[in-house]
Design a protein around this motif. Structure first.
Motif, PDB file in Angstrom:
ATOM      1  N   TYR A  15      -2.976  -3.566  -6.269  1.00  0.00           N
ATOM      2  CA  TYR A  15      -1.605  -3.259  -6.842  1.00  0.00           C
ATOM      3  C   TYR A  15      -1.533  -1.821  -6.374  1.00  0.00           C
ATOM      4  N   PHE A  16      -0.060  -1.325  -6.477  1.00  0.00           N
ATOM      5  CA  PHE A  16       0.339  -0.141  -6.010  1.00  0.00           C
ATOM      6  C   PHE A  16       0.899   0.496  -7.231  1.00  0.00           C
ATOM      7  N   PHE A  17       0.328   1.582  -7.757  1.00  0.00           N
ATOM      8  CA  PHE A  17       0.732   2.256  -9.050  1.00  0.00           C
ATOM      9  C   PHE A  17       1.681   3.187  -8.666  1.00  0.00           C
ATOM     10  N   GLU A  44       7.007 -14.779   3.390  1.00  0.00           N
ATOM     11  CA  GLU A  44       8.252 -13.730   3.298  1.00  0.00           C
ATOM     12  C   GLU A  44       7.489 -12.353   3.831  1.00  0.00           C
ATOM     13  N   SER A  45       8.710 -11.852   4.374  1.00  0.00           N
ATOM     14  CA  SER A  45       8.287 -10.373   4.759  1.00  0.00           C
ATOM     15  C   SER A  45       8.253  -9.483   3.366  1.00  0.00           C
ATOM     16  N   GLY A  46       7.317  -8.937   3.417  1.00  0.00           N
ATOM     17  CA  GLY A  46       6.920  -8.102   2.066  1.00  0.00           C
ATOM     18  C   GLY A  46       6.159  -8.719   0.886  1.00  0.00           C
ATOM     19  N   SER A  47       5.780  -9.975   1.320  1.00  0.00           N
ATOM     20  CA  SER A  47       5.035 -10.787   0.367  1.00  0.00           C
ATOM     21  C   SER A  47       3.402 -10.394   0.346  1.00  0.00           C
ATOM     22  N   GLY A  48       2.792  -9.429   0.999  1.00  0.00           N
ATOM     23  CA  GLY A  48       1.415  -9.089   0.692  1.00  0.00           C
ATOM     24  C   GLY A  48       0.539  -9.479   1.885  1.00  0.00           C
ATOM     25  N   LYS A  49       0.983  -9.842   2.973  1.00  0.00           N
ATOM     26  CA  LYS A  49       0.041 -10.316   4.039  1.00  0.00           C
ATOM     27  C   LYS A  49      -0.795  -9.085   4.742  1.00  0.00           C
ATOM     28  N   THR A  50       0.142  -8.178   5.144  1.00  0.00           N
ATOM     29  CA  THR A  50      -0.494  -6.786   5.714  1.00  0.00           C
ATOM     30  C   THR A  50      -1.585  -6.300   4.357  1.00  0.00           C
ATOM     31  N   VAL A  51      -1.127  -6.007   3.313  1.00  0.00           N
ATOM     32  CA  VAL A  51      -1.930  -5.566   2.364  1.00  0.00           C
ATOM     33  C   VAL A  51      -3.247  -6.356   2.197  1.00  0.00           C
ATOM     34  N   THR A  52      -3.265  -7.697   2.277  1.00  0.00           N
ATOM     35  CA  THR A  52      -4.187  -8.345   2.316  1.00  0.00           C
ATOM     36  C   THR A  52      -5.225  -8.137   3.155  1.00  0.00           C
ATOM     37  N   PHE A  98      -3.269  -4.089  14.269  1.00  0.00           N
ATOM     38  CA  PHE A  98      -2.261  -3.695  13.369  1.00  0.00           C
ATOM     39  C   PHE A  98      -1.108  -3.981  13.695  1.00  0.00           C
ATOM     40  N   GLN A  99      -0.072  -4.094  12.651  1.00  0.00           N
ATOM     41  CA  GLN A  99       1.299  -4.617  13.030  1.00  0.00           C
ATOM     42  C   GLN A  99       1.913  -3.438  13.803  1.00  0.00           C
ATOM     43  N   ASP A 100       1.444  -2.312  13.418  1.00  0.00           N
ATOM     44  CA  ASP A 100       1.995  -1.126  14.191  1.00  0.00           C
ATOM     45  C   ASP A 100       1.051  -0.645  15.272  1.00  0.00           C
TER      46      ASP A 100
ATOM     47  N   ARG B 178      14.535   4.958  -3.286  1.00  0.00           N
ATOM     48  CA  ARG B 178      13.945   6.241  -3.339  1.00  0.00           C
ATOM     49  C   ARG B 178      12.506   6.215  -2.674  1.00  0.00           C
ATOM     50  N   ARG B 179      12.247   4.937  -2.021  1.00  0.00           N
ATOM     51  CA  ARG B 179      10.985   5.136  -1.464  1.00  0.00           C
ATOM     52  C   ARG B 179      10.838   5.764   0.150  1.00  0.00           C
ATOM     53  N   TYR B 180       9.752   5.939   0.609  1.00  0.00           N
ATOM     54  CA  TYR B 180       9.570   6.514   1.981  1.00  0.00           C
ATOM     55  C   TYR B 180       9.153   5.409   2.758  1.00  0.00           C
ATOM     56  N   HIS B 182       6.839   4.623   4.869  1.00  0.00           N
ATOM     57  CA  HIS B 182       5.412   4.105   4.903  1.00  0.00           C
ATOM     58  C   HIS B 182       5.090   3.104   3.634  1.00  0.00           C
ATOM     59  N   GLN B 183       5.903   3.075   2.486  1.00  0.00           N
ATOM     60  CA  GLN B 183       5.704   2.388   1.436  1.00  0.00           C
ATOM     61  C   GLN B 183       6.330   1.159   1.537  1.00  0.00           C
ATOM     62  N   PHE B 184       6.900   0.653   2.772  1.00  0.00           N
ATOM     63  CA  PHE B 184       7.442  -0.800   2.982  1.00  0.00           C
ATOM     64  C   PHE B 184       6.525  -1.620   3.657  1.00  0.00           C
ATOM     65  N   SER B 185       6.797  -2.716   3.659  1.00  0.00           N
ATOM     66  CA  SER B 185       5.989  -3.777   4.657  1.00  0.00           C
ATOM     67  C   SER B 185       6.684  -3.553   6.132  1.00  0.00           C
ATOM     68  N   GLY B 186       6.142  -4.039   7.198  1.00  0.00           N
ATOM     69  CA  GLY B 186       6.550  -3.910   8.665  1.00  0.00           C
ATOM     70  C   GLY B 186       8.109  -4.462   8.591  1.00  0.00           C
ATOM     71  N   GLY B 187       8.310  -5.771   8.262  1.00  0.00           N
ATOM     72  CA  GLY B 187       9.543  -6.295   8.092  1.00  0.00           C
ATOM     73  C   GLY B 187      10.295  -5.573   7.472  1.00  0.00           C
ATOM     74  N   GLN B 188      10.189  -4.921   6.179  1.00  0.00           N
ATOM     75  CA  GLN B 188      11.047  -4.182   5.442  1.00  0.00           C
ATOM     76  C   GLN B 188      11.600  -2.972   6.063  1.00  0.00           C
ATOM     77  N   ARG B 189      10.591  -2.228   6.984  1.00  0.00           N
ATOM     78  CA  ARG B 189      10.824  -1.261   7.561  1.00  0.00           C
ATOM     79  C   ARG B 189      11.956  -1.583   8.801  1.00  0.00           C
TER      80      ARG B 189
HETATM   81  N1  LIG Z   1       2.390   2.305  -0.424  1.00  0.00           N
HETATM   82  C1  LIG Z   1       3.092   1.626  -1.121  1.00  0.00           C
HETATM   83  N2  LIG Z   1       3.636   1.612  -2.074  1.00  0.00           N
HETATM   84  C2  LIG Z   1       4.502   0.885  -2.904  1.00  0.00           C
HETATM   85  N3  LIG Z   1       4.664  -0.453  -2.469  1.00  0.00           N
HETATM   86  C3  LIG Z   1       3.832  -0.740  -1.261  1.00  0.00           C
HETATM   87  C4  LIG Z   1       3.360   0.248  -0.407  1.00  0.00           C
HETATM   88  N4  LIG Z   1       2.835  -0.303   0.792  1.00  0.00           N
HETATM   89  C5  LIG Z   1       3.146  -1.591   0.456  1.00  0.00           C
HETATM   90  N5  LIG Z   1       4.138  -1.816  -0.609  1.00  0.00           N
HETATM   91  C6  LIG Z   1       4.789  -3.078  -0.937  1.00  0.00           C
HETATM   92  O1  LIG Z   1       3.981  -4.005  -1.097  1.00  0.00           O
HETATM   93  C7  LIG Z   1       4.293  -5.439  -0.531  1.00  0.00           C
HETATM   94  C8  LIG Z   1       3.441  -6.332   0.264  1.00  0.00           C
HETATM   95  O2  LIG Z   1       3.514  -5.225   1.504  1.00  0.00           O
HETATM   96  P1  LIG Z   1       2.779  -5.891   2.940  1.00  0.00           P
HETATM   97  O3  LIG Z   1       3.065  -4.943   3.819  1.00  0.00           O
HETATM   98  O4  LIG Z   1       1.505  -6.621   2.597  1.00  0.00           O
HETATM   99  O5  LIG Z   1       3.871  -7.283   3.311  1.00  0.00           O
HETATM  100  P2  LIG Z   1       3.747  -8.228   4.465  1.00  0.00           P
HETATM  101  O6  LIG Z   1       3.618  -9.445   4.007  1.00  0.00           O
HETATM  102  O7  LIG Z   1       2.957  -7.716   5.405  1.00  0.00           O
HETATM  103  O8  LIG Z   1       5.158  -8.245   4.879  1.00  0.00           O
HETATM  104  P3  LIG Z   1       5.912  -8.126   6.499  1.00  0.00           P
HETATM  105  O9  LIG Z   1       5.878  -9.475   6.862  1.00  0.00           O
HETATM  106  O10 LIG Z   1       7.382  -7.535   6.192  1.00  0.00           O
HETATM  107  O11 LIG Z   1       5.102  -7.223   7.435  1.00  0.00           O
HETATM  108  C9  LIG Z   1       5.820  -5.190  -0.240  1.00  0.00           C
HETATM  109  O12 LIG Z   1       6.777  -5.635  -0.956  1.00  0.00           O
HETATM  110  C10 LIG Z   1       5.922  -3.548  -0.050  1.00  0.00           C
HETATM  111  O13 LIG Z   1       7.149  -3.025  -0.246  1.00  0.00           O
END
Ligand SMILES: Nc1ncnc2c1ncn2[C@@H]1O[C@H](COP(=O)(O)OP(=O)(O)OP(=O)(O)O)[C@@H](O)[C@H]1O
Ligand SMILES: Nc1ncnc2c1ncn2[C@@H]1O[C@H](COP(=O)(O)OP(=O)(O)OP(=O)(O)O)[C@@H](O)[C@H]1O
Ligand code: SF4
Ligand SMILES: [Mg+2]
Ligand SMILES: [Mg+2]
Lengths: 326, 354
Positions: A15-17, A44-52, A98-100, B178-180, B182-189
């Motif tokens: 989780y991100f607080f 889905e983009s943003g579904s948590g793959k990278t964070v996993t 890494f993705q980037d 209001r986020r920066y 780096h707080q987004f996922s790759g596809g969101q960026r």
């Molecule tokens: N530092 C952070 N603060 C708050 N939320 C964050 C932070 N980093 C990531 N998130 C949120 O966590 C969620 C999961 O992000 P993640 O990067 O794992 O997505 P993803 O599945 O890899 O997406 P993509 O396919 O777009 O790369 C996203 O909705 C993102 O906005």
């Protein structure tokens, strides 16, 4: 534990607080990758793959935190390891692409320096041997004139070339587990084929286990053994690749596959899933897909446990029968 | 004769007014070199081996093409062949080493300052690398809202609502503004980069792998948005992508590049139905499909030619199954082989002797 799987993730929660609330980026995720096997992770983009992936490598930074679950690498719980021990796993036994690619590459150092350091960090060989390994690794990822290219800086490379250098660095120490995050997004089919060839070879010959995060369903179809589909922090569908891609069960997976351009008439609007992914902040119980789902009803607002409709498959949905589809 | 628009001949200044308006974008004989100086150690080694003191990459070599208003032109080719370099030249972010770029018939290198700024705003680029193209210290609301505010495109009081609307269009929840970065996922960026480019209401958009890190459903949403903007606003695109499925779906015309040169150009249906250049044929044969199922990938046979030291003659000859003696010596010119279909291959003028 000789026969423990290379990786077993159990009920992982990251989780991100944030000030706006708790972002449940990864919420109760479980999967296993056996030696020499390839797991495709899509969603889905943003579904948590990278964070996993970051969670497995211990790279989640505050305000993010792993709040639950276990990550077993060959039977060892990585979450219980002291930071130094984790560092020695990273790069040598577990590598991430890494993705980037600039997360791997330092912009002010020559490619050569970075690749040699990557070898020397985990192995006591002389510099010339390390340089030779770096050179060969560049060749493996299809970069011509490796000797000259080793002397270049990252900004002198094209996007796809940077991506390939990052792949080469991940492969260079022949780790037991590779987490590849969108590794071939910017590569043409020829070079992509070369890289998938090297990766398959690594899995076959060295029993490397692989997590391949991608949105490219054709690559998943060609490469992976099993696939996990993520939506809003959860795995909503899992199973053997051909079964999931030819007979998807979860309405999100069905919508996803329907959006592939080659399944749509040229020039006509592409099929897309209506609506928008929910904010991951304070997601309540119930299926997170229900406000976009054609099959949703009141029951979808309750707790949804994964079901196993067939051997080896798992779906987090209560409406997966043919009758539901009608 | 090339079918391409040639402003040198059709210059509005000295010729009768052209019947058709000039194309939105035209490039004539554009090249771009990069020089990578050798380090001291390399230079010393070079003293003995006779290697030159610097490495020269000809990223773009004598490229001419045009894009009509409202058109979508796809640009495909191998990684490192010069697509992004060409895209940056078209977007006015990188000067060519030689050749000229025209916007609506005007040479962009000769514009007055005020007009130059207008053109810079009218031509936007969505970058291949979203992370590097977003200022890490700016909130998303500023990243998207800044240019429209500075250039007075939207009244100051309406900026917040405008930013929300832009975010919604690319499928992002305005609650995240209001986020920066780096707080987004790759596809969101990546979608933030798209929203930023669209926010200045451009006339021409260079999309460099703009949907590469999006899942296919969001990708569909963005591509549908692009097509809608094209219909509503005549928005025109140069669409760089390695994803041939996307290129086929979206483009009217496709350019194929190989090691800095354009080797083929045709209308999309024509190119996919009757690829002429052996490189294009090889490229199209490899298009991955989900239906294909599990497969054993094969490595690239032989050496991949290097842009640092491109093969003589036709750059493709070391990999070409049809290569003839002339291919090693002479670069094939890009000639018209059917109406609107250009290809640079000796097979079109010298029949293969099989
Ligand atoms: N530092 C952070 N603060 C708050 N939320 C964050 C932070 N980093 C990531 N998130 C949120 O966590 C969620 C999961 O992000 P993640 O990067 O794992 O997505 P993803 O599945 O890899 O997406 P993509 O396919 O777009 O790369 C996203 O909705 C993102 O906005
Ligand atoms: N700033 C630079 N300095 C030196 N060489 C460069 C520079 N930028 C690009 N190049 C070189 O120019 C060539 C073309 O690069 P470009 O980025 O245009 O390729 P591309 O077709 O976009 O590739 P990709 O599909 O991998 O993004 C490459 O060989 C690259 O190394
Ligand atoms: S010119 Fe020759 S080498 Fe080049 S593509 Fe045609 S046949 Fe092949
Ligand atoms: Mg990601
Ligand atoms: Mg590029």
């Amino acid at each position: 534990m000789a026969d423990a799987p290379t990786l077993r993730v159990e009920n992982l929660k990251t989780y991100f607080f944030t000030r706006a609330g708790v972002v449940k980026a990864v919420d109760d995720v479980s999967f296993t990758v056996e030696r020499g096997r390839i797991l495709g992770l899509v969603g889905e983009s943003g579904s948590g793959k990278t964070v996993t992936g970051f969670s497995i490598l211990g790279l989640v930074d505050p305000p993010g935190r792993i709040v639950g679950g276990r990550i077993l690498f060959k039977g060892v719980d990585l979450l219980g390891l002291p930071p130094e021990a984790m560092r020695s796993y990273r790069g040598a036994r577990i590598a991430m692409i890494f993705q980037d690619p600039m997360m791997t590459l330092n912009p002010v150092l020559r490619i050569e320096t970075q690749m040699i350091e990557a070898v020397l960090a985990h192995e006591a060989v002389d510099r010339e041997t390390a340089r030779q390994r770096a050179r060969d690794a560049l060749g493996q990822v299809g970069i011509p004139s490796p000797d000259e290219r080793l002397r270049a800086y990252p900004h002198q490379f094209s996007g796809g070339m940077r991506q390939r250098v990052a792949i080469a660095i991940a492969l260079i120490n022949r780790p037991d587990l590779i987490i590849a995050d969108e590794p071939t997004t910017a590569l043409d089919v020829t070079i992509q084929g070369q890289i998938l060839y090297e990766v398959q070879k690594l899995c076959r010959e060295r029993d490397t286990a692989l997590i391949w995060i991608t949105h490219d369903l054709a690559v998943v179809a060609g490469l992976a053994d099993t696939v996990c589909v993520m939506y809003a922090g959860k795995i909503v569908e899992r199973g053997p690749v051909d079964a999931v891609l030819t007979r998807p069960l979860h309405p999100y997976t069905i919508g996803l596959i329907g959006s592939v351009p080659s399944r749509n008439r040229r020039g006509k609007p592409l099929q897309q899933i209506p609506g928008m992914a929910p904010s991951l902040i304070d997601l309540g119980p119930g299926c997170a897909f229900r406000n976009r789902c054609p099959r949703a009803d009141a029951a979808c607002g309750g707790e949804i446990a994964p079901i196993a409709p067939e051997e080896g498959r798992e779906v987090r949905c209560i409406h997966t029968t043919p009758a539901d589809a009608a | 004769m090339s079918l391409g628009f040639d402003p040198a001949r059709e210059s509005p200044a000295d010729a009768a007014p052209p019947r058709r308006p000039p194309p939105l974008i035209a490039l004539t004989h554009v090249s771009r070199n990069f020089v990578q100086p050798r380090g001291l150690a390399d230079r010393l080694a070079g003293l003995f081996s006779g290697a030159p003191a610097e490495l020269r990459v000809r990223a773009v070599a004598d490229v001419s093409f045009h894009v009509e208003e409202g058109e979508v032109v796809g640009l495909v080719g191998e990684s490192g062949c010069g697509k992004s370099t060409l895209g940056r030249i078209v977007a006015g972010l990188l000067p060519p080493s030689a050749g000229r770029v025209f916007f609506r018939g005007e040479d962009v290198s000769a514009l007055r300052e005020s007009r130059r700024r207008e053109v810079a705003l009218a031509v936007q680029m969505i970058f291949q690398d979203p992370a590097a193209s977003l200022n890490p210290r700016m909130r998303v609301s500023e990243i998207i809202g800044e240019a429209p505010r500075v250039h007075g495109l939207v009244p100051r009081s309406e900026i917040p609502a405008y930013v929300d609307e832009m975010l919604r269009r690319v499928g992002l929840d305005p609650a995240m503004k209001r986020r920066y970065p780096h707080q987004f996922s790759g596809g969101q960026r990546q979608r933030i980069g798209i929203a930023r480019a669209l926010a200045v209401r451009p006339q021409f958009l260079v999309c460099d792998e703009a949907v590469a890190s999006l899942d296919v459903s969001i990708q569909a949403q963005i591509l549908n948005l692009f097509m809608r903007l094209r219909e509503e606003l005549k928005l025109t695109y140069l669409f760089i992508s390695h994803d041939l499925g996307v290129v086929e779906h979206l483009s009217d015309r496709v350019l194929v590049m190989y090691l800095g040169r354009i080797v083929e150009e045709a209308r999309t249906e024509e190119l996919f139905a009757r690829p002429n250049h052996p490189y294009t044929q090889a490229l199209l044969k490899e298009v991955p499909r989900i239906e294909a199922g599990r497969r054993l990938y094969r490595g690239i046979g032989g050496e991949i030619p290097s842009p640092l030291n491109p093969p003589s003659g036709c750059h493709f000859h070391p990999r070409c199954p049809w290569a003839m003696p002339v291919c090693r010596v002479e670069a094939p010119p890009l000639i018209e082989i059917a109406p609107g279909h250009r290809s640079a291959c000796h097979l079109n003028t010298t029949p293969a002797t099989v």
